[in-house]
Design an enzyme around this catalytic site. Structure first.
Site, short mmCIF file in Angstrom:
data_model
loop_
_atom_site.label_atom_id
_atom_site.label_comp_id
_atom_site.label_asym_id
_atom_site.label_seq_id
_atom_site.Cartn_x
_atom_site.Cartn_y
_atom_site.Cartn_z
N GLY A 1 62.13 -13.54 -99.21
CA GLY A 1 62.62 -13.40 -100.68
C GLY A 1 61.93 -11.78 -101.04
O GLY A 1 61.75 -11.68 -102.30
N ASP A 2 60.42 -11.90 -100.43
CA ASP A 2 59.59 -11.20 -100.97
C ASP A 2 58.93 -10.18 -100.38
O ASP A 2 57.63 -10.00 -100.07
CB ASP A 2 58.78 -11.60 -102.08
CG ASP A 2 58.22 -10.17 -103.40
OD1 ASP A 2 58.03 -9.42 -103.65
OD2 ASP A 2 57.47 -10.65 -103.43
N LEU A 3 59.80 -9.25 -99.30
CA LEU A 3 59.36 -9.07 -97.89
C LEU A 3 58.74 -7.37 -97.73
O LEU A 3 59.01 -7.11 -96.79
CB LEU A 3 59.35 -9.83 -97.01
CG LEU A 3 59.06 -9.59 -95.33
CD1 LEU A 3 57.53 -10.40 -95.38
CD2 LEU A 3 60.16 -10.18 -93.91
#
Length: 289
Positions: A195-197
């Site tokens: 989700g926030d890679l």
């Protein structure tokens, strides 16, 4: 000697002898804790949004449960509403070992095979948050609508209302909205995504093992993570090649990257301003053709 920034409830009983501040993000304070059990990592926030830590902990636990052995996720040692303590990861000080990029690509591909019951939150009791942003993560089977109506449109409204983006960008989005299903690509199952890679949320330890940190995990579409990896760079070509060899993306994925990059671009526009609003507009123009 511990730091006054560390809430007692977060560290009591951990045998903390010393807390050394680390360079952290823009919203949190980070520390290396020297304890009787060895070093630990701590992160605290002053007045975090309600449920933010619970969501991060759930994401770490889900990733730790489902990630392949080659892809590490730190153990949650302790957490409170305003902080979290994790196992310490000793990062590599030198060049990455041969095969590290390929190992990350294969590990992420295996992680993306993990499927959930519906798009949305990992568990119904969790608040609707991705990072510090409040979002609607109630379960749905319609990914294309989820992406447009629960991520892109609300963030665009926030960006326009805050003056962080030219209002004409909202007009461009409305031109594209009827194509939302096409732009999201072929249907796929709900997949466990980080989700926030971006590259800062992937560590490589002294042994060359890859680790995932700071997730905003939910049941989403795997192209969410791929688009984020490409947005800011930091992942080698070998990484994506290994991913595709292990778990190929649907044809046309490259053309969908700007659509999937709109949420992080808009988040950055709202938080930081600068050129992120212009970058969002450029992505919309590419999609319009």
């Amino acid at each position: 000697m511990t730091s006054p920034d560390l809430p007692p409830a977060l560290i009591d009983g951990l045998g903390v002898r010393r807390a050394r501040p680390l360079g952290g993000g823009d919203t949190a304070a980070a520390f290396r804790l020297e304890t009787t059990r060895g070093p630990l990592f701590a992160k605290t926030m002053a007045d975090p949004p309600a449920g933010m830590m619970a969501v991060e902990v759930a994401g770490l636990q889900a990733l730790r449960e489902h990630a392949p052995e080659s892809l590490g996720v730190p153990e949650v040692v302790r957490w409170t509403e305003d902080g979290i303590v994790l196992e310490w990861i000793e990062e590599s000080a030198g060049p990455r070992r041969p095969g590290t990029e390929e190992a990350f690509g294969r590990g992420l591909a295996d992680l993306h095979r993990v499927q959930g019951p519906a798009f949305g939150a990992l568990a119904p009791e969790l608040p609707g948050r991705i990072g510090s942003f409040e979002v609607d993560l109630s379960p749905t089977q319609d990914w294309a609508e989820f992406l447009l109506e629960r991520r892109i449109r609300p963030l665009m409204q926030d960006a326009v209302a805050s003056g962080r983006i030219d209002p004409r960008a909202a007009d461009l989005l409305e031109e594209l909205a009827p194509r939302a299903r096409e732009l999201a690509g072929p249907d796929g199952p709900p997949t466990l995504v980080h989700g926030d890679l971006w590259a800062g949320n992937r560590l490589v330890d002294a042994e060359g093992r890859n680790w995932l940190i700071d997730p905003s995990a939910y049941w989403g579409h795997r192209e969410v993570d791929i688009a984020m990896m490409l947005l800011f760079g930091g992942f080698g070509e070998e990484c994506l090649a290994a991913y595709h060899a292990q778990h190929p993306l649907a044809p046309g994925w490259e053309d969908r990257v700007p659509w999937y990059q709109l949420p992080p671009l808009l988040v950055h526009a709202v938080r930081f301003g600068g050129g992120y609003g212009d970058a969002t507009t450029r992505a919309l123009l590419r999609l319009r053709g």
